[in-house]
Design a protein around this motif. Structure first.
Motif, PDB file in Angstrom:
ATOM      1  N   GLU A   1      38.065  34.728  53.572  1.00 28.11           N
ATOM      2  CA  GLU A   1      37.450  35.076  51.884  1.00 28.11           C
ATOM      3  C   GLU A   1      38.754  36.194  51.829  1.00 28.11           C
ATOM      4  O   GLU A   1      37.463  37.396  52.038  1.00 28.11           O
ATOM      5  N   ALA A   2      37.868  35.862  50.408  1.00 29.79           N
ATOM      6  CA  ALA A   2      38.829  36.868  49.257  1.00 29.79           C
ATOM      7  C   ALA A   2      38.234  37.301  48.214  1.00 29.79           C
ATOM      8  O   ALA A   2      37.875  36.434  47.882  1.00 29.79           O
TER       9      ALA A   2
ATOM     10  N   PRO B   1      39.747  43.345  49.470  1.00 31.69           N
ATOM     11  CA  PRO B   1      38.964  42.736  50.228  1.00 31.69           C
ATOM     12  C   PRO B   1      38.764  41.712  50.498  1.00 31.69           C
ATOM     13  O   PRO B   1      39.094  40.584  49.921  1.00 31.69           O
ATOM     14  N   VAL B   2      39.333  41.714  51.811  1.00 30.85           N
ATOM     15  CA  VAL B   2      39.232  40.259  52.539  1.00 30.85           C
ATOM     16  C   VAL B   2      38.102  40.719  53.419  1.00 30.85           C
ATOM     17  O   VAL B   2      37.803  41.271  54.322  1.00 30.85           O
ATOM     18  N   TRP B   3      37.461  39.205  53.753  1.00 29.47           N
ATOM     19  CA  TRP B   3      36.311  38.826  55.074  1.00 29.47           C
ATOM     20  C   TRP B   3      36.932  37.511  56.024  1.00 29.47           C
ATOM     21  O   TRP B   3      37.723  36.941  55.577  1.00 29.47           O
TER      22      TRP B   3
END
Lengths: 81, 157
Positions: B48-49, B118-120
């Motif tokens: 997710e980003a 910001p990628v998870w």
């Protein structure tokens, strides 16, 4: 002084909040103060020290001033790659 | 060029996008979904980003790479969505006249991407449990964790 802010949530915070976005009237003047308010209300497990803040699409210091209408995103520890 | 992709990545097409008659070197890196992490069997991943900021931060990293290393072009594409074991999660290519700059830039781009963009990543385990990587609740000693944290223990039977 109360300001109305827009907050978007991602990843762990989105799951723990149960929402992807919300508008909120708050007296919090900084990202840290806002995060602590939300953490107390929603039981976020990440400590403030582990979370970065972005305002209006850019990273900001934890003590940056918040203004009426700002979009705040809290950034949990990233894990791309 | 940095971008996020919800569609599978095509390494051959990405490599061709870096064709340049001046480039004697193309260094590429593929990050793939592996079947284990920290000793736990992994079945699948979700990425997710925060797209708006991820694309800005990724673009900054590529600009930094071009400033630091004698490269001609650099590309980074990161998948978002549900990925299976073996899927390509990130592709990086750096084209340069010579190999040293290409290797160094490629390494810099993946390291900075993992640390800043910001990628998870959420791992789904064979036990049925899942965990957002690096989001264990113990506060990091220095206030900023970039090391993987152990996933939660499997639930008791």
């Amino acid at each position: 002084m109360t300001r109305t802010l827009r907050i978007e949530y991602f990843a762990l915070l989105r799951e723990q909040r149960g929402l992807a976005a919300e508008s909120l009237a708050t007296a919090a003047a900084t990202p840290t103060a806002l995060y602590e308010e939300l953490r107390a209300r929603h039981g976020f497990t990440l400590p403030a020290a582990a979370v970065r803040a972005a305002v209006n699409g850019e990273f900001v210091p934890a003590a940056a001033p918040l203004h009426e209408g700002d979009l705040i995103v809290f950034i949990p520890p990233v894990a791309g790659g | 060029m940095f971008r996020l992709s919800s569609a599978p990545l095509d390494p051959a097409a990405l490599a061709r996008s870096l064709d340049d008659p001046r480039a004697g070197a193309l260094a590429t890196f593929e990050g793939r979904v592996r079947n284990h992490n920290e000793g736990q069997p992994v079945l699948a991943l979700d990425y997710e980003a925060y797209a708006a900021l991820a694309e800005k931060e990724g673009t900054r990293i590529l600009e930094e790479a071009r400033a630091k290393f004698a490269i001609l072009h650099a590309v980074c594409v990161h998948r978002i969505g549900a990925l299976a074991i073996g899927d390509l999660a990130v592709w990086i290519g750096a084209a340069a006249a010579h190999r040293d700059a290409a290797f160094a830039a490629c390494r810099y781009i993946i390291d900075e991407t993992k640390a800043r963009v910001p990628v998870w990543k959420k791992e789904h385990y064979a036990t049925g449990a899942s965990a957002w990587i690096n989001c264990a609740t113990r506060p990091p000693a220095d206030g900023a964790s970039t090391t993987p944290s152990a996933p939660p223990a499997p639930p008791a039977p």
